[in-house]
Design a protein around this motif. Structure first.
Motif, PDB file in Angstrom:
ATOM      1  N   THR A 215      39.702  42.549  46.110  1.00 15.31           N
ATOM      2  CA  THR A 215      39.126  42.086  47.367  1.00 15.31           C
ATOM      3  C   THR A 215      37.615  42.341  47.359  1.00 15.31           C
ATOM      4  O   THR A 215      37.083  43.002  46.467  1.00 15.31           O
ATOM      5  N   GLU A 216      36.943  41.835  48.392  1.00 16.36           N
ATOM      6  CA  GLU A 216      35.495  42.053  48.516  1.00 16.36           C
ATOM      7  C   GLU A 216      35.183  43.342  49.270  1.00 16.36           C
ATOM      8  O   GLU A 216      34.013  43.659  49.501  1.00 16.36           O
TER       9      GLU A 216
ATOM     10  N   ALA B 223      43.010  31.823  39.398  1.00 19.31           N
ATOM     11  CA  ALA B 223      42.667  32.557  40.615  1.00 19.31           C
ATOM     12  C   ALA B 223      41.161  32.732  40.699  1.00 19.31           C
ATOM     13  O   ALA B 223      40.457  32.737  39.673  1.00 19.31           O
ATOM     14  N   VAL B 224      40.691  32.868  41.910  1.00 16.20           N
ATOM     15  CA  VAL B 224      39.273  33.136  42.144  1.00 16.20           C
ATOM     16  C   VAL B 224      39.085  34.651  42.207  1.00 16.20           C
ATOM     17  O   VAL B 224      39.718  35.326  43.028  1.00 16.20           O
ATOM     18  N   PHE B 225      38.241  35.175  41.353  1.00 16.11           N
ATOM     19  CA  PHE B 225      37.977  36.611  41.339  1.00 16.11           C
ATOM     20  C   PHE B 225      36.856  36.936  42.328  1.00 16.11           C
ATOM     21  O   PHE B 225      36.198  36.035  42.860  1.00 16.11           O
TER      22      PHE B 225
ATOM     23  N   VAL C 170      41.791  50.543  42.416  1.00 15.83           N
ATOM     24  CA  VAL C 170      42.326  49.958  41.195  1.00 15.83           C
ATOM     25  C   VAL C 170      41.152  49.699  40.263  1.00 15.83           C
ATOM     26  O   VAL C 170      39.987  49.684  40.682  1.00 15.83           O
ATOM     27  N   ASN C 171      41.454  49.482  38.997  1.00 17.11           N
ATOM     28  CA  ASN C 171      40.370  49.377  38.035  1.00 17.11           C
ATOM     29  C   ASN C 171      40.755  48.497  36.861  1.00 17.11           C
ATOM     30  O   ASN C 171      41.933  48.232  36.611  1.00 17.11           O
ATOM     31  N   SER C 172      39.758  48.071  36.152  1.00 14.73           N
ATOM     32  CA  SER C 172      39.924  47.492  34.825  1.00 14.73           C
ATOM     33  C   SER C 172      38.678  47.875  34.042  1.00 14.73           C
ATOM     34  O   SER C 172      37.680  48.335  34.617  1.00 14.73           O
ATOM     35  N   MET C 173      38.727  47.695  32.747  1.00 15.86           N
ATOM     36  CA  MET C 173      37.592  48.043  31.898  1.00 15.86           C
ATOM     37  C   MET C 173      37.212  46.844  31.053  1.00 15.86           C
ATOM     38  O   MET C 173      38.054  46.024  30.712  1.00 15.86           O
TER      39      MET C 173
ATOM     40  N   GLY D  79      42.839  46.143  45.412  1.00 15.29           N
ATOM     41  CA  GLY D  79      43.594  44.954  45.051  1.00 15.29           C
ATOM     42  C   GLY D  79      44.944  45.322  44.483  1.00 15.29           C
ATOM     43  O   GLY D  79      45.396  46.472  44.599  1.00 15.29           O
ATOM     44  N   PRO D  80      45.595  44.373  43.819  1.00 10.31           N
ATOM     45  CA  PRO D  80      46.934  44.632  43.278  1.00 10.31           C
ATOM     46  C   PRO D  80      46.891  45.616  42.116  1.00 10.31           C
ATOM     47  O   PRO D  80      46.003  45.566  41.274  1.00 10.31           O
ATOM     48  N   GLN D  81      47.860  46.491  42.099  1.00  5.00           N
ATOM     49  CA  GLN D  81      48.012  47.435  40.989  1.00  5.00           C
ATOM     50  C   GLN D  81      48.454  46.677  39.752  1.00  5.00           C
ATOM     51  O   GLN D  81      49.356  45.846  39.807  1.00  5.00           O
ATOM     52  N   GLY D  82      47.815  46.914  38.640  1.00  3.66           N
ATOM     53  CA  GLY D  82      48.205  46.232  37.417  1.00  3.66           C
ATOM     54  C   GLY D  82      49.555  46.723  36.917  1.00  3.66           C
ATOM     55  O   GLY D  82      49.989  47.837  37.231  1.00  3.66           O
ATOM     56  N   PRO D  83      50.240  45.912  36.118  1.00  3.12           N
ATOM     57  CA  PRO D  83      51.533  46.321  35.578  1.00  3.12           C
ATOM     58  C   PRO D  83      51.367  47.350  34.467  1.00  3.12           C
ATOM     59  O   PRO D  83      50.324  47.429  33.821  1.00  3.12           O
TER      60      PRO D  83
END
Length: 337
Positions: free
Chosen positions: A130-131, A234-236, A275-278, A311-315
């Motif tokens: 989300t923003e 999807a729009v990020f 939540v995060n990503s790298m 946002g959504p939790q990754g799997p």
């Protein structure tokens, strides 16, 4: 578990927590060796899981193993047997990354115990966030977490964030025209539908996330060159929130410290509801890596670009069975009577 007398039954739960750590392409490039006779647990890098094209110096391999080491420290503290890790203890054996011993005192490392629930719930999310902006106190806590491991976490301003995102796009284009790098990345992804035997490593289709629609996102698209049935678009987020994790020097010891700092930041973020990503694409190109650094921050070398938000939790991604990377060497000395 006694600090003077280790056995596999006591150590395996700690290792199972350790390997919940992230690693480049989920290669899980680690080995653990228990030496009961000296009450030592060794963490070793696995050269067979290295990536010679994307990670020729094994920097990312060290980061992944450092993250696993931090998880082990958290697990050991929660079990009441805090761990002491000696990094790179043998100059003649570069794959021996840490020699770990355990203490009997349950008072040490108590600050790590609250992070233990996040060890298994932390996952990378390659989905749109989300923003909603992250409150400053939460970002300050993440910066403090990195400092506790001897590293720096910097939240760049809007101008430098755009610079970093531009470098990410540049690195994506470079990968697209590099067949060797594309093949190496593809080797660590599961793009088959049902017919392929389920793997215990790499990135499965469920973790690809959707394709970005319009402007590219700060998320590596593991399905870029492999069509996946049913994968949508999807729009990020328009304004991604990123943080740069870095060190003053750029040695293997720094990489291991950065891996521990990375995992400490990610566990704290998870505990705080983020939540995060790298993304490491721009760090895989020496000519691009220096441009990621924030010129106003006292950071010599960026080790990871972290995307944070709500946002959504990754799997969960798969993990190998402990028997594949754990060994016991030698026997404990007999207990005197």
């Amino acid at each position: 578990m006694s600090a003077q007398r280790l056995d596999a039954e006591s150590v395996i739960p700690l290792i199972e927590d350790a390997v919940a750590a992230p690693s480049m392409h989920n290669a899980q490039p680690w080995k653990f060796v228990l030496r009961p006779d000296t009450a030592v647990l060794e963490l070793r890098g696995d050269p067979e899981r290295a990536m010679p094209r994307a990670d020729p110096d094994h920097r990312a391999l060290h980061l992944g193993c450092g993250a696993a080491l931090f998880n082990l420290r958290v697990s050991a503290a929660s079990a009441g047997c805090p761990a002491i890790a000696e990094l790179l203890p043998d100059g003649l054996d570069p794959w021996l990354l840490a020699r770990i011993r355990f203490r009997s005192s349950s008072e040490a490392d108590r600050d790590l115990i609250p992070l233990h629930p996040a060890v298994r719930s932390r996952h990378s999310s390659r989905f749109p966030f989300t923003e909603e902006r992250i409150p400053t106190p939460l970002l300050d806590a993440l910066c403090a977490a990195a400092r506790l491991e001897g590293c720096r976490l910097v939240v760049p301003d809007a101008w430098h964030t755009e610079t970093v995102l531009g470098v990410v796009r540049d690195s994506e284009h470079r990968e697209a025209i590099d067949p060797a790098l594309r093949d190496e990345t593809s080797a660590w992804t599961h793009a088959a539908d049902g017919g392929e035997q389920e793997r215990s490593d790499g990135i499965p289709v469920s973790a690809f996330g959707p394709r970005p629609s319009g402007r590219s996102s700060p998320v590596r698209d593991f399905g870029r060159s492999q069509p996946v049935s049913g994968r949508g678009w999807a729009v990020f987020e328009e304004h991604p929130q990123i943080a740069l994790l870095g060190t003053s020097e750029d040695t293997p010891t720094d990489w291991l410290r950065a891996g521990q700092a990375l995992e400490r930041v990610l566990l704290q973020a998870t505990a705080d509801g983020l939540v995060n990503s790298m993304t490491s694409q721009p760090l895989e190109w020496p000519e691009l890596r220096w441009t990621v650094r924030d010129p106003l921050a006292p950071m010599g070398h960026v080790q990871m670009v972290i995307r944070l938000g709500y946002g959504p939790q990754g799997p969960a991604t798969p993990r190998r069975a402990v028997a594949e990377f754990f060994d016991v060497v030698g026997r404990p000395e007999p207990t005197p009577r």
